[in-house]
Design a protein around this motif. Structure first.
Motif, PDB file in Angstrom:
ATOM      1  N   GLU A  16       0.831  -1.214   0.000  1.00  0.00           N
ATOM      2  CA  GLU A  16       0.000   0.000   0.000  1.00  0.00           C
ATOM      3  C   GLU A  16       0.863   1.260   0.000  1.00  0.00           C
ATOM      4  O   GLU A  16       0.551   2.224  -0.687  1.00  0.00           O
ATOM      5  CB  GLU A  16      -0.951   0.005   1.203  1.00  0.00           C
TER       6      GLU A  16
ATOM      7  N   LYS B  90       2.659   1.303  -3.736  1.00  0.00           N
ATOM      8  CA  LYS B  90       1.965   1.005  -4.994  1.00  0.00           C
ATOM      9  C   LYS B  90       1.874   2.195  -5.939  1.00  0.00           C
ATOM     10  O   LYS B  90       1.789   2.015  -7.148  1.00  0.00           O
ATOM     11  CB  LYS B  90       0.586   0.402  -4.731  1.00  0.00           C
TER      12      LYS B  90
ATOM     13  N   ASN C 110       4.147 -10.617  -7.686  1.00  0.00           N
ATOM     14  CA  ASN C 110       3.058 -10.064  -6.875  1.00  0.00           C
ATOM     15  C   ASN C 110       1.699 -10.674  -7.171  1.00  0.00           C
ATOM     16  O   ASN C 110       0.684 -10.098  -6.832  1.00  0.00           O
ATOM     17  CB  ASN C 110       2.983  -8.549  -7.080  1.00  0.00           C
ATOM     18  N   LYS C 111       1.685 -11.836  -7.780  1.00  0.00           N
ATOM     19  CA  LYS C 111       0.412 -12.515  -8.027  1.00  0.00           C
ATOM     20  C   LYS C 111       0.507 -13.952  -7.520  1.00  0.00           C
ATOM     21  O   LYS C 111       0.404 -14.905  -8.277  1.00  0.00           O
ATOM     22  CB  LYS C 111       0.075 -12.461  -9.508  1.00  0.00           C
TER      23      LYS C 111
ATOM     24  N   VAL D  30      -4.787  -8.811  -2.863  1.00  0.00           N
ATOM     25  CA  VAL D  30      -5.382  -7.815  -3.748  1.00  0.00           C
ATOM     26  C   VAL D  30      -5.814  -8.542  -5.016  1.00  0.00           C
ATOM     27  O   VAL D  30      -5.028  -9.293  -5.603  1.00  0.00           O
ATOM     28  CB  VAL D  30      -4.373  -6.688  -4.073  1.00  0.00           C
ATOM     29  N   ASN D  31      -7.042  -8.348  -5.407  1.00  0.00           N
ATOM     30  CA  ASN D  31      -7.598  -9.016  -6.595  1.00  0.00           C
ATOM     31  C   ASN D  31      -7.419 -10.534  -6.530  1.00  0.00           C
ATOM     32  O   ASN D  31      -7.079 -11.176  -7.526  1.00  0.00           O
ATOM     33  CB  ASN D  31      -6.991  -8.451  -7.879  1.00  0.00           C
ATOM     34  N   GLY D  32      -7.604 -11.096  -5.343  1.00  0.00           N
ATOM     35  CA  GLY D  32      -7.605 -12.545  -5.170  1.00  0.00           C
ATOM     36  C   GLY D  32      -6.245 -13.206  -5.055  1.00  0.00           C
ATOM     37  O   GLY D  32      -6.166 -14.430  -5.010  1.00  0.00           O
TER      38      GLY D  32
ATOM     39  N   VAL E  39       0.137 -10.076  -2.729  1.00  0.00           N
ATOM     40  CA  VAL E  39       0.978  -9.099  -3.423  1.00  0.00           C
ATOM     41  C   VAL E  39       2.454  -9.503  -3.403  1.00  0.00           C
ATOM     42  O   VAL E  39       3.307  -8.792  -3.922  1.00  0.00           O
ATOM     43  CB  VAL E  39       0.808  -7.682  -2.839  1.00  0.00           C
TER      44      VAL E  39
END
Length: 168
Positions: free
Chosen positions: A107, A110, A119-120, A135-137, A140
């Motif tokens: 945060e 970013k 980060n996924k 974040v978005n499932g 990060v």
């Protein structure tokens, strides 16, 4: 390969140990692994890839060594830097703030102009109820639990560092 520096915040030594394991897998020299309280503008300039790690404390707080370190990063020009995050937490005792420290780093950075890599990270195989590091499932960065899931750490580090290497 991008010049890589690893910075960690560790109160008990767990995150420091994880930083060294990641350094080993990435081929990063021990001299390029630092406690976050050593972070300086000159060190930021020295590296193309910053791997940042933190443990999570209290009610989902950033580890203490990061309080000044994050100020250094926020005041630096990160527009040509790649950043990868890792965090450690306790998914049983603190299931509602699992790896929140990593989420706080994300945060805070970013909108800095940096490029995040690694980060996924999927949440499958993790047991927790909530995390601001998702974040978005996806996480990060690399989420690790040395308290309850240490048997998964080596494989998670192997998979994550292999992904990082694709981007450097």
């Amino acid at each position: 390969m991008k010049k890589t520096g690893i910075f960690y915040g560790s109160s008990t030594g767990t995150c420091e140990d994880l930083a060294n394991q990641i350094a080993d897998k990435m081929g990063v020299a021990a001299s390029d692994v630092y406690s976050a309280d050593k972070l300086s503008a000159d060190l930021v300039k020295e590296y193309d890839l910053l791997i940042l790690g933190t443990s999570t404390w209290g009610d989902g707080e950033l580890q203490d060594d990061w309080y000044d370190g994050i100020k250094v990063l926020k005041s630096a020009d990160l527009s040509f830097k790649s950043i990868a995050l890792f965090g450690c937490g306790d998914s049983e005792s603190y299931c509602d703030t699992f790896c929140d420290g990593m989420g706080i780093l994300y945060e805070d950075l970013k909108d800095s102009g940096c490029s995040f890599i690694g980060n996924k990270v999927g949440t499958d195989g993790y047991s927790f109820s909530s995390s601001i590091a998702v974040v978005n499932g996806a996480f990060v960065g690399l989420a690790l639990d040395e308290v309850n899931e240490s048997d998964k750490t080596a494989e998670r580090i192997d998979n994550w560092t292999a992904e990082l290497k694709k981007h450097i």
